[in-house]
Design a protein around this motif. Structure first.
Motif, PDB file in Angstrom:
ATOM      1  N   ALA A 131       6.074   2.232   6.751  1.00 22.98           N
ATOM      2  CA  ALA A 131       6.280   2.481   8.182  1.00 22.98           C
ATOM      3  C   ALA A 131       6.681   3.929   8.463  1.00 22.98           C
ATOM      4  O   ALA A 131       6.375   4.465   9.522  1.00 22.98           O
ATOM      5  CB  ALA A 131       7.355   1.541   8.720  1.00 22.98           C
ATOM      6  N   ASP A 132       7.377   4.552   7.490  1.00 25.23           N
ATOM      7  CA  ASP A 132       7.832   5.926   7.707  1.00 25.23           C
ATOM      8  C   ASP A 132       6.743   6.948   7.411  1.00 25.23           C
ATOM      9  O   ASP A 132       6.967   8.141   7.539  1.00 25.23           O
ATOM     10  CB  ASP A 132       9.028   6.243   6.789  1.00 25.23           C
ATOM     11  N   TYR A 133       5.603   6.493   6.992  1.00 25.29           N
ATOM     12  CA  TYR A 133       4.598   7.460   6.561  1.00 25.29           C
ATOM     13  C   TYR A 133       3.237   7.320   7.232  1.00 25.29           C
ATOM     14  O   TYR A 133       2.648   8.320   7.626  1.00 25.29           O
ATOM     15  CB  TYR A 133       4.429   7.393   5.036  1.00 25.29           C
ATOM     16  N   VAL A 134       2.701   6.078   7.357  1.00 23.55           N
ATOM     17  CA  VAL A 134       1.334   5.946   7.891  1.00 23.55           C
ATOM     18  C   VAL A 134       1.305   6.279   9.383  1.00 23.55           C
ATOM     19  O   VAL A 134       2.259   6.053  10.108  1.00 23.55           O
ATOM     20  CB  VAL A 134       0.706   4.543   7.651  1.00 23.55           C
ATOM     21  N   THR A 135       0.189   6.832   9.799  1.00 26.49           N
ATOM     22  CA  THR A 135       0.035   7.168  11.221  1.00 26.49           C
ATOM     23  C   THR A 135      -0.418   5.926  11.984  1.00 26.49           C
ATOM     24  O   THR A 135      -0.950   4.972  11.401  1.00 26.49           O
ATOM     25  CB  THR A 135      -1.030   8.265  11.399  1.00 26.49           C
ATOM     26  N   LEU A 136      -0.219   5.952  13.276  1.00 24.39           N
ATOM     27  CA  LEU A 136      -0.687   4.841  14.117  1.00 24.39           C
ATOM     28  C   LEU A 136      -2.196   4.687  13.988  1.00 24.39           C
ATOM     29  O   LEU A 136      -2.717   3.570  13.965  1.00 24.39           O
ATOM     30  CB  LEU A 136      -0.336   5.111  15.582  1.00 24.39           C
ATOM     31  N   ARG A 137      -2.888   5.820  13.892  1.00 28.70           N
ATOM     32  CA  ARG A 137      -4.337   5.796  13.785  1.00 28.70           C
ATOM     33  C   ARG A 137      -4.779   5.071  12.516  1.00 28.70           C
ATOM     34  O   ARG A 137      -5.646   4.200  12.520  1.00 28.70           O
ATOM     35  CB  ARG A 137      -4.847   7.241  13.788  1.00 28.70           C
ATOM     36  N   PHE A 138      -4.118   5.395  11.390  1.00 27.03           N
ATOM     37  CA  PHE A 138      -4.460   4.754  10.123  1.00 27.03           C
ATOM     38  C   PHE A 138      -4.149   3.262  10.179  1.00 27.03           C
ATOM     39  O   PHE A 138      -4.931   2.419   9.724  1.00 27.03           O
ATOM     40  CB  PHE A 138      -3.697   5.417   8.965  1.00 27.03           C
ATOM     41  N   TYR A 139      -3.007   2.945  10.740  1.00 23.82           N
ATOM     42  CA  TYR A 139      -2.577   1.552  10.870  1.00 23.82           C
ATOM     43  C   TYR A 139      -3.621   0.745  11.650  1.00 23.82           C
ATOM     44  O   TYR A 139      -4.021  -0.352  11.227  1.00 23.82           O
ATOM     45  CB  TYR A 139      -1.216   1.529  11.580  1.00 23.82           C
ATOM     46  N   LEU A 173       1.847  -5.362   7.422  1.00 23.00           N
ATOM     47  CA  LEU A 173       3.275  -5.403   7.748  1.00 23.00           C
ATOM     48  C   LEU A 173       3.938  -4.049   7.504  1.00 23.00           C
ATOM     49  O   LEU A 173       4.051  -3.621   6.354  1.00 23.00           O
ATOM     50  CB  LEU A 173       3.968  -6.458   6.868  1.00 23.00           C
ATOM     51  N   PRO A 174       4.393  -3.376   8.556  1.00 25.82           N
ATOM     52  CA  PRO A 174       5.111  -2.115   8.340  1.00 25.82           C
ATOM     53  C   PRO A 174       6.453  -2.397   7.655  1.00 25.82           C
ATOM     54  O   PRO A 174       7.185  -3.280   8.087  1.00 25.82           O
ATOM     55  CB  PRO A 174       5.338  -1.581   9.766  1.00 25.82           C
ATOM     56  N   ARG A 175       6.743  -1.660   6.576  1.00 25.35           N
ATOM     57  CA  ARG A 175       8.014  -1.845   5.864  1.00 25.35           C
ATOM     58  C   ARG A 175       8.632  -0.474   5.604  1.00 25.35           C
ATOM     59  O   ARG A 175       7.939   0.481   5.318  1.00 25.35           O
ATOM     60  CB  ARG A 175       7.790  -2.541   4.514  1.00 25.35           C
ATOM     61  N   GLU A 176       9.961  -0.417   5.675  1.00 24.34           N
ATOM     62  CA  GLU A 176      10.660   0.850   5.440  1.00 24.34           C
ATOM     63  C   GLU A 176      11.359   0.849   4.089  1.00 24.34           C
ATOM     64  O   GLU A 176      12.002  -0.127   3.735  1.00 24.34           O
ATOM     65  CB  GLU A 176      11.740   1.051   6.509  1.00 24.34           C
ATOM     66  N   LEU A 221       0.865  -1.168   0.000  1.00 24.52           N
ATOM     67  CA  LEU A 221       0.000   0.000   0.000  1.00 24.52           C
ATOM     68  C   LEU A 221       0.905   1.222   0.000  1.00 24.52           C
ATOM     69  O   LEU A 221       1.728   1.381   0.900  1.00 24.52           O
ATOM     70  CB  LEU A 221      -0.848  -0.032   1.282  1.00 24.52           C
ATOM     71  N   ILE A 222       0.787   2.052  -1.038  1.00 22.72           N
ATOM     72  CA  ILE A 222       1.687   3.199  -1.172  1.00 22.72           C
ATOM     73  C   ILE A 222       0.885   4.486  -1.108  1.00 22.72           C
ATOM     74  O   ILE A 222       0.036   4.743  -1.966  1.00 22.72           O
ATOM     75  CB  ILE A 222       2.472   3.104  -2.497  1.00 22.72           C
ATOM     76  N   MET A 223       1.156   5.279  -0.089  1.00 17.24           N
ATOM     77  CA  MET A 223       0.398   6.515   0.129  1.00 17.24           C
ATOM     78  C   MET A 223       1.280   7.750   0.211  1.00 17.24           C
ATOM     79  O   MET A 223       0.799   8.865   0.087  1.00 17.24           O
ATOM     80  CB  MET A 223      -0.414   6.393   1.419  1.00 17.24           C
ATOM     81  N   GLN A 224       2.568   7.578   0.474  1.00 12.61           N
ATOM     82  CA  GLN A 224       3.473   8.725   0.582  1.00 12.61           C
ATOM     83  C   GLN A 224       3.475   9.416  -0.787  1.00 12.61           C
ATOM     84  O   GLN A 224       3.652   8.751  -1.812  1.00 12.61           O
ATOM     85  CB  GLN A 224       4.864   8.213   0.977  1.00 12.61           C
ATOM     86  N   PRO A 225       3.230  10.735  -0.827  1.00 15.74           N
ATOM     87  CA  PRO A 225       2.987  11.387  -2.135  1.00 15.74           C
ATOM     88  C   PRO A 225       4.070  11.162  -3.192  1.00 15.74           C
ATOM     89  O   PRO A 225       3.740  10.866  -4.341  1.00 15.74           O
ATOM     90  CB  PRO A 225       2.858  12.866  -1.773  1.00 15.74           C
ATOM     91  N   GLU A 226       5.345  11.299  -2.824  1.00 15.31           N
ATOM     92  CA  GLU A 226       6.393  11.109  -3.846  1.00 15.31           C
ATOM     93  C   GLU A 226       6.483   9.643  -4.280  1.00 15.31           C
ATOM     94  O   GLU A 226       6.719   9.351  -5.457  1.00 15.31           O
ATOM     95  CB  GLU A 226       7.761  11.585  -3.355  1.00 15.31           C
ATOM     96  N   ASN A 227       6.298   8.735  -3.339  1.00 21.63           N
ATOM     97  CA  ASN A 227       6.309   7.315  -3.697  1.00 21.63           C
ATOM     98  C   ASN A 227       5.154   6.985  -4.638  1.00 21.63           C
ATOM     99  O   ASN A 227       5.314   6.247  -5.621  1.00 21.63           O
ATOM    100  CB  ASN A 227       6.195   6.444  -2.439  1.00 21.63           C
ATOM    101  N   GLU A 239      11.420   3.951  -1.697  1.00 18.67           N
ATOM    102  CA  GLU A 239      12.539   4.888  -1.554  1.00 18.67           C
ATOM    103  C   GLU A 239      13.838   4.288  -2.091  1.00 18.67           C
ATOM    104  O   GLU A 239      14.664   4.996  -2.667  1.00 18.67           O
ATOM    105  CB  GLU A 239      12.737   5.274  -0.077  1.00 18.67           C
ATOM    106  N   SER A 240      14.029   2.975  -1.909  1.00 18.97           N
ATOM    107  CA  SER A 240      15.265   2.361  -2.391  1.00 18.97           C
ATOM    108  C   SER A 240      15.308   2.368  -3.920  1.00 18.97           C
ATOM    109  O   SER A 240      16.375   2.489  -4.515  1.00 18.97           O
ATOM    110  CB  SER A 240      15.416   0.939  -1.841  1.00 18.97           C
ATOM    111  N   LEU A 241      14.140   2.269  -4.541  1.00 22.41           N
ATOM    112  CA  LEU A 241      14.102   2.350  -6.011  1.00 22.41           C
ATOM    113  C   LEU A 241      14.345   3.783  -6.465  1.00 22.41           C
ATOM    114  O   LEU A 241      15.061   4.032  -7.434  1.00 22.41           O
ATOM    115  CB  LEU A 241      12.741   1.878  -6.539  1.00 22.41           C
ATOM    116  N   ARG A 242      13.744   4.723  -5.740  1.00 22.57           N
ATOM    117  CA  ARG A 242      13.881   6.143  -6.103  1.00 22.57           C
ATOM    118  C   ARG A 242      15.322   6.624  -6.018  1.00 22.57           C
ATOM    119  O   ARG A 242      15.690   7.617  -6.655  1.00 22.57           O
ATOM    120  CB  ARG A 242      12.991   7.008  -5.199  1.00 22.57           C
TER     121      ARG A 242
END
Ligand code: ZN
Ligand code: ZN
Length: 365
Positions: free
Chosen positions: A105-113, A126-129, A29-35, A133-136
């Motif tokens: 993991a670096d973006y979603v809030t605890l509330r959303f999770y 599963l929270p993942r970091e 699930l990708i929500m961070q705007p640049e990602n 970003e590694s592709l970017r």
């Protein structure tokens, strides 16, 4: 969007799916705007991508449907939701029989999770970091072209501003003129608030421009970047108002040598830490080690600060095709500061410098 967009976007999706299968992820699930933009092409400010091994879906609300249909890369489908985005995601998870779903993991809030976990019932969240970003971190030729264009606008703004620097001009006027020039020449916006720090204020690495007028003998640190098609530039130059003092000249030379050492050290396979050390050592030997309190540089792309880092904590090898800054500085409280920053592309045998402005100490009046 230019030629090759379909292939470029497909290759990003393929690489992401490669990482997902290595990590045994059914979906992410990708929500961070640049990602989100990097993977799908969608530039809107709300929505979630659900990427599985064979589906790519953007879940967004009615405000963005038309924009999404225009921007999304081939193969993506848009699904709209009314009330709770987590319910729409849960429905997709059921329909695609997902066993797990990675979240940023670096973006979603605890509330959303928590909400997502509840809505998705039996699916492991599963929270993942750093998946996307590694592709970017590794830029393709299209991205390097956009960043080069942003760097060029920065160079043009710098050369324009030199004519304005004289005693009596407030920092704020210089900052505004830099931003205005970049935008007038085609930047969408400034990549971050333009930094202009003169005299003793130069000791603050991230000073906000003030109404302080420039004075004869001031060093002036100017740090700025343009945004072109989403891609950022980032450069810093330090100039002197009139004649530089012996101390200003000495410190400038130390930073300049450290910057050259940093540039010479950049190449694929070296760690960010190694490169940082090469530049830092020059500053330490000159006796200013305590006055260089930040990392040597950072990756630049859709975000102005991204992977990889050139700092003491950068233990991964730099990938070929990364775009990073090399920006040592010396900041002496109560006196002032010097920073010199170039944007470079990491190559197999060295680096390609995108920033072209002179690094001689300019004495302007
Ligand atoms: Zn900068
Ligand atoms: Zn920077």
């Amino acid at each position: 969007m230019g030629e090759g967009r379909v292939e470029r976007m497909q290759s990003r999706l393929d690489k992401l799916r490669g990482l997902m299968s290595q990590q045994e992820l059914d979906a992410c699930l990708i929500m961070q705007p640049e990602n989100r933009r990097y993977i799908s092409g969608f530039t809107g400010s709300a929505g979630a991508l659900v990427i599985t091994s064979d589906a790519a879906i953007l879940v967004t609300d009615f405000r963005y449907i038309t924009q999404a249909q225009d921007e999304l890369t081939e193969g993506f489908v848009v699904e709209s939701y009314d009330k709770e985005i987590v319910d729409a995601i849960a429905t997709l998870a059921r329909n695609h029989r997902l066993k797990n779903l990675a979240v940023e993991a670096d973006y979603v809030t605890l509330r959303f999770y928590d909400k997502l976990k509840t809505a998705c019932g039996g699916v492991d969240i599963l929270p993942r970091e750093g998946l996307v970003e590694s592709l970017r971190a590794v830029k393709d030729p299209y991205e390097i072209e956009k960043i080069s264009e942003a760097a060029r606008l920065g160079d043009e703004a710098f050369s324009h501003i030199l004519g304005m620097i004289k005693p009596g001009i407030p920092e704020m006027d210089i900052a505004l003129e830099i931003e205005w020039t970049m935008r007038k020449k085609g930047a969408l916006r400034a990549a971050f608030d333009v930094i202009v720090a003169s005299g003793s204020r130069g000791a603050l690495p991230h000073a906000k421009p003030s109404h302080r007028p420039l004075e004869p003998g001031d060093l002036v640190v100017m740090d700025f970047g343009a945004v072109v098609d989403g891609y950022c530039g980032d450069m810093t130059r330090t100039v002197c108002v009139g004649k530089a003092s012996a101390k200003a000249r000495e410190i400038y030379q130390v930073v300049s040598r450290a910057q050259a050492a940093g540039l010479a050290a950049v190449r694929a396979g070296r760690t960010g830490r190694d490169v940082d050390c090469e530049a830092r050592e020059i500053i330490r030997e000159a006796g200013y080690g305590d006055y260089f309190g930040h990392g040597l540089g950072h990756g630049v792309g859709l975000a102005v600060h991204e992977s990889p880092r050139l700092s003491q904590s950068g233990t991964d090898p730099l990938p070929c095709g990364a775009v990073v800054t090399v920006e040592p500085g010396i900041y002496i409280p109560g006196w002032g500061g010097v920073r010199i920053e170039d944007l470079v592309v990491v190559r197999e045998t060295g680096c390609q410098i995108l920033t072209r402005s002179t690094k001689e100490l300019l004495e302007l009046d």
